[in-house]
Write a protein that holds these residues in place. Structure first.
Motif, PDB file in Angstrom:
ATOM      1  N   LYS A 102       9.580   1.671  94.356  1.00 37.77           N
ATOM      2  CA  LYS A 102       9.414   2.119  95.738  1.00 37.77           C
ATOM      3  C   LYS A 102      10.703   2.717  96.290  1.00 37.77           C
ATOM      4  O   LYS A 102      10.700   3.284  97.374  1.00 37.77           O
ATOM      5  CB  LYS A 102       8.968   0.944  96.613  1.00 37.77           C
ATOM      6  CG  LYS A 102       7.590   0.392  96.247  1.00 37.77           C
ATOM      7  CD  LYS A 102       7.166  -0.715  97.189  1.00 37.77           C
ATOM      8  CE  LYS A 102       5.784  -1.244  96.836  1.00 37.77           C
ATOM      9  NZ  LYS A 102       5.354  -2.320  97.750  1.00 37.77           N
ATOM     10  N   ASP A 113       5.961  -4.864  92.978  1.00 35.76           N
ATOM     11  CA  ASP A 113       7.115  -3.972  92.831  1.00 35.76           C
ATOM     12  C   ASP A 113       7.639  -4.047  91.402  1.00 35.76           C
ATOM     13  O   ASP A 113       7.353  -4.999  90.657  1.00 35.76           O
ATOM     14  CB  ASP A 113       8.218  -4.365  93.810  1.00 35.76           C
ATOM     15  CG  ASP A 113       9.200  -3.219  94.088  1.00 35.76           C
ATOM     16  OD1 ASP A 113       9.023  -2.133  93.501  1.00 35.76           O
ATOM     17  OD2 ASP A 113      10.123  -3.422  94.876  1.00 35.76           O
ATOM     18  N   GLU A 173       8.616   5.011  98.467  1.00 41.71           N
ATOM     19  CA  GLU A 173       7.698   4.465  99.470  1.00 41.71           C
ATOM     20  C   GLU A 173       8.421   3.408 100.313  1.00 41.71           C
ATOM     21  O   GLU A 173       8.906   2.406  99.762  1.00 41.71           O
ATOM     22  CB  GLU A 173       6.499   3.811  98.766  1.00 41.71           C
ATOM     23  CG  GLU A 173       5.433   3.278  99.718  1.00 41.71           C
ATOM     24  CD  GLU A 173       4.318   2.553  98.972  1.00 41.71           C
ATOM     25  OE1 GLU A 173       3.620   1.764  99.611  1.00 41.71           O
ATOM     26  OE2 GLU A 173       4.177   2.759  97.749  1.00 41.71           O
TER      27      GLU A 173
END
Length: 440
Positions: free
Chosen positions: A207, A187, A234
């Protein structure tokens, strides 16, 4: 002799101080070596050089590591970009401070850093005050960096940049900011912090949702208004209307907004949309202007009615109406121009055009029209025609007329004159009967 070849921006440092490791470089703030960097930049570029960016980048090369201590905001190296407008040239300078010996200020290739930045560095100077990295780092932590570090044991700082935004954008107001990019194996978190206060503006995970579309801001009573909100993230985000006018709805999955404004909802309405997933959220706020059904034009702007000869006169018209009105200049002086779509009226009068001029403008749409009439006055300062030296005799009436043009019509006054001489303030006629004592 040792030779170094590398596209990385630390190759210059490696050639000078290798095999120095990161442990032999002192942790310093961005401000600590600024005086030495400034002296080097002005020596290289000239006294008009100024800083446009200060940044940290986590890079490794031949055992040398540039790292930031997340607890203090200090780093083992900082990069500064300076720009000199007089020669239109920029220079990147890397500053490090070994545990032994003085600091190193090393020039880098100008292309080295620019390719890695998430924005155009530009040529806009940084302005005071700007906070140093510890305060800004704390701001990014309170905005989301602390929870990112807690979730990711391998979190580190990959990039920290001080930047100035000279023009507002949908996502960034005018001002100075620190941008921090935290990275982990799975991430990334990017945080923007106000430089003058250290307060976080926003922190976004790669994300977390990011709204990527711009809204429609005009609606009409009785007609369907739609706006398809898109956001990347996401997992896929869901959409929520936090604030909206009565009757507006959003599809939580697709992000499509639909609304048919009713009579009485004319005017401005605040709208706030939230895109949310498990990693975070993004908010978009805007206003929708609701117009009535078809409406004849009504000119709502007022003109400036005076201009000096030689200057450019500009008047931007505004008119309400549906459909949007266009403008026509139906009466005006020679050379005056009106842009029909934008309603911008321009004219540059000459001195010969001093005086009053009638102007008439019509706003039209499919429903009707509105007319605005006004008188535009061109003013000009007085200019006296030269008067040659004169001769007269004692006891005789001397008379001559001073002539000046200008608008409004000038008035006349004697500033320096012999005793007894007069001038008519309106006609400019000078009169005098000299006596014997006036001889000369």
């Amino acid at each position: 002799m040792k030779r170094c070849f590398s596209p990385l921006f630390l190759s210059a440092l490696a050639c000078l101080v290798h095999p120095i490791s990161a442990q032999l470089l002192q942790n310093i703030t961005a401000r600590e070596l600024l005086p030495q960097v400034e002296a080097k930049a002005k020596n290289d570029l000239g006294n008009d050089a100024f800083p446009t960016n200060v940044l940290f980048a986590a890079v490794d090369y031949q055992g040398i590591g540039i790292r930031m201590d997340l607890s203090s905001g200090k780093a083992t190296g900082w990069v500064y970009r300076w720009y000199a407008p007089s020669i239109d040239s920029a220079e990147l300078l890397l500053a490090v401070k070994p545990l032994v010996g003085g600091p190193f200020i090393l020039p880098l290739g100008t292309d080295t850093i620019s390719r890695s930045l998430p924005f155009n560095v530009g040529t806009t100077p940084l302005i005071e005050p700007w906070v140093d990295s510890p305060e800004a780092l704390d701001g990014s932590k309170s905005g989301g960096g602390a929870s990112f570090i807690q979730r990711h044991p391998d979190a580190r700082m990959a990039l920290a940049v001080l930047l100035r935004n000279p023009a507002p954008t949908p996502n960034l107001p005018i001002g100075e900011y620190w941008l921090f990019m935290y990275t982990a194996a799975d991430d990334t978190l990017t945080c923007l912090v106000y430089a003058d206060s250290g307060d976080p503006l926003r922190c976004l995970s790669n994300k977390a949702p990011v709204i990527t579309t711009l809204p429609r801001t005009i609606a009409t009573v009785g007609e369907l208004y739609t706006y398809d909100v898109d956001a990347r993230g996401e997992p896929n985000p869901v959409f929520v209307l936090e604030r909206s006018p009565s009757g507006m709805m959003i599809d939580s999955a697709s992000g499509v907004i639909s609304w048919v404004p009713a009579e009485g909802q004319e005017g401005l309405h605040d709208v706030s949309i939230l895109a949310v997933n498990v990693h975070g959220s993004d908010r978009q706020e805007f206003q929708v202007q609701v117009r009535g059904g078809t409406m004849a034009p009504k000119i709502t702007s007022s003109p400036v009615t005076e201009v000096h000869a030689g200057e450019i006169y500009v008047y931007t018209l505004a008119a309400a109406g549906t459909p949007t009105p266009t403008f026509e200049l139906t009466r005006g002086p020679k050379g005056m121009i009106l842009e029909a779509g934008r309603g911008i009226l321009t004219w540059q009068p000459s001195r010969a055009e001093s005086g009053e001029h009638d102007v008439e403008i019509v706003a039209r749409n499919a429903v009707g029209s509105d007319t605005q009439r006004f008188v535009l006055t061109v003013v000009s300062e007085p200019r006296l025609e030269p008067i040659a030296d004169q001769t007269t005799s004692v006891g005789n009436l001397f008379s001559i007329r001073a002539v000046a043009d200008g608008y409004p019509a000038p008035v006349y006054a004697l500033v320096i004159a012999p005793a007894g001489m007069t001038v008519d303030s309106m006609s400019g006629v000078i009169a005098w009967i000299p006596s014997v004592r006036d001889t000369g």
